[in-house]
Scaffold this motif. Structure first.
Motif, mmCIF file in Angstrom:
data_model
loop_
_atom_site.group_PDB
_atom_site.id
_atom_site.type_symbol
_atom_site.label_atom_id
_atom_site.label_comp_id
_atom_site.label_asym_id
_atom_site.label_seq_id
_atom_site.Cartn_x
_atom_site.Cartn_y
_atom_site.Cartn_z
ATOM 1 N N LEU A 116 -8.390 3.232 2.351
ATOM 2 C CA LEU A 116 -7.307 2.461 1.690
ATOM 3 C C LEU A 116 -7.132 1.515 1.408
ATOM 4 C CD1 LEU A 116 -5.549 2.930 5.360
ATOM 5 C CD2 LEU A 116 -4.614 5.043 3.331
ATOM 6 N N LEU A 139 1.229 4.287 -2.312
ATOM 7 C CA LEU A 139 0.779 5.791 -2.354
ATOM 8 C C LEU A 139 1.992 7.024 -3.256
ATOM 9 C CD1 LEU A 139 -0.547 5.716 1.033
ATOM 10 C CD2 LEU A 139 -2.103 5.626 -0.603
ATOM 11 N N LEU A 188 0.918 6.121 7.720
ATOM 12 C CA LEU A 188 0.445 5.007 7.090
ATOM 13 C C LEU A 188 0.703 3.484 7.256
ATOM 14 C CD1 LEU A 188 -1.389 6.641 3.908
ATOM 15 C CD2 LEU A 188 -2.363 6.457 6.257
ATOM 16 N N LEU A 196 0.667 -1.403 -0.013
ATOM 17 C CA LEU A 196 -0.390 -0.288 -0.121
ATOM 18 C C LEU A 196 0.907 1.440 -0.115
ATOM 19 C CD1 LEU A 196 -2.589 1.466 -0.014
ATOM 20 C CD2 LEU A 196 -2.434 1.159 2.879
#
Length: 263
Positions: A260, A210, A223, A206
């Motif tokens: 997310l 991002l 995050l 992730l």
């Protein structure tokens, strides 16, 4: 309060003190264990008015998380608590570290459909810090506003001003348009339901995605820290399990999780 895991932010003049505080899992005030953050360099700067606004929106009947701060306290004392938590929020964003008390959650199994016949019929809903929920909303709004316009236009879930109604309308329009082109035309539709969707989130992948979307590295690090080393326990009635620390998935009931997952 803080788990100071990043020694890059420790003061070189107090290295020994910082090491001691790291071992204890907390940073004492005024001992120089963590350097003052440079708030100006942080891509997301939270103001007192932002924190006050979110605190005043809290449902006063919200149950307290593991930190013991209930919704009524935040709502009624928003003006007094906002300056303190504003500093904590900005400090967290600058260091890329989420306080462990903010990440701790208690899982309550909620039946997906009555009556449940097996463990798969329960949805694990996390009871988390009310303060962290407010923090999550501010981060979510910033991420949403920072996403590029080049994202998939057919992504309807968890997008601003979009809903399942838009997805249904688009599907019907596409289907009927094709069927109206002539006799013999037909449409086949495949629907896929992901089981435990939020549990499929892998923080490392992730973070990479991002960064590809243009989010600032420090926010991506925050995050990643938010999604890893999350202590949680399960409560059923008056029985509470031992604490288990997870570093995968996103918690159910967290306002950041849907966004997310969709990214």
């Amino acid at each position: 309060f803080w788990d100071c895991q990043d020694t890059e932010h420790a003061s070189s003049a107090n290295a020994n003190s910082a090491s001691a505080n790291n071992a204890n899992g907390a940073v004492g005030a005024g001992n120089g264990a963590c350097a003052e953050p440079t708030i100006e360099q942080c891509p997301l700067i939270i103001t007192e008015s932002d924190a006050t606004r979110e605190f005043k929106r809290v449902n006063s009947r919200k149950a307290a998380g593991s930190d013991g701060i209930c919704g009524r306290v935040l709502k009624d004392c928003a003006d007094q608590l906002a300056p303190v938590f504003t500093d904590i929020f900005n400090f967290s964003l600058t260091l890329g570290i989420v306080p462990s008390s903010f990440k701790r959650s208690t899982i309550g199994p909620v039946p997906k459909k009555p009556p449940p016949s097996g463990l798969d019929d329960y949805r694990p809903v996390a009871l988390t810090s009310v303060v962290m929920k407010c923090f999550d909303k501010l981060v979510r709004d910033f991420i949403t506003s920072s996403l590029p316009a080049s994202m998939d236009p057919l992504q309807f879930a968890y997008r601003h001003n979009r809903s399942t109604d838009d997805a249904i309308a688009h599907l019907l329009h596409t289907t009927l348009t094709h069927l109206d082109k002539g006799r013999g035309n037909y449409v086949k539709t495949l629907f896929v339901d992901y089981s435990s969707a939020f549990n499929t989130i892998i923080p490392s992948k992730l973070t990479t995605k991002l960064e590809d979307l243009g989010l600032h590295t420090s926010l991506c690090d925050w995050l990643s820290n938010f999604l890893t080393d999350r202590p949680q326990s399960v409560r059923v009635g008056n029985c509470v399990s031992s604490i288990l620390t997870l570093s995968v998935a996103a918690p159910q009931g967290c306002v950041l999780s849907p966004l997310l997952y969709s990214l």
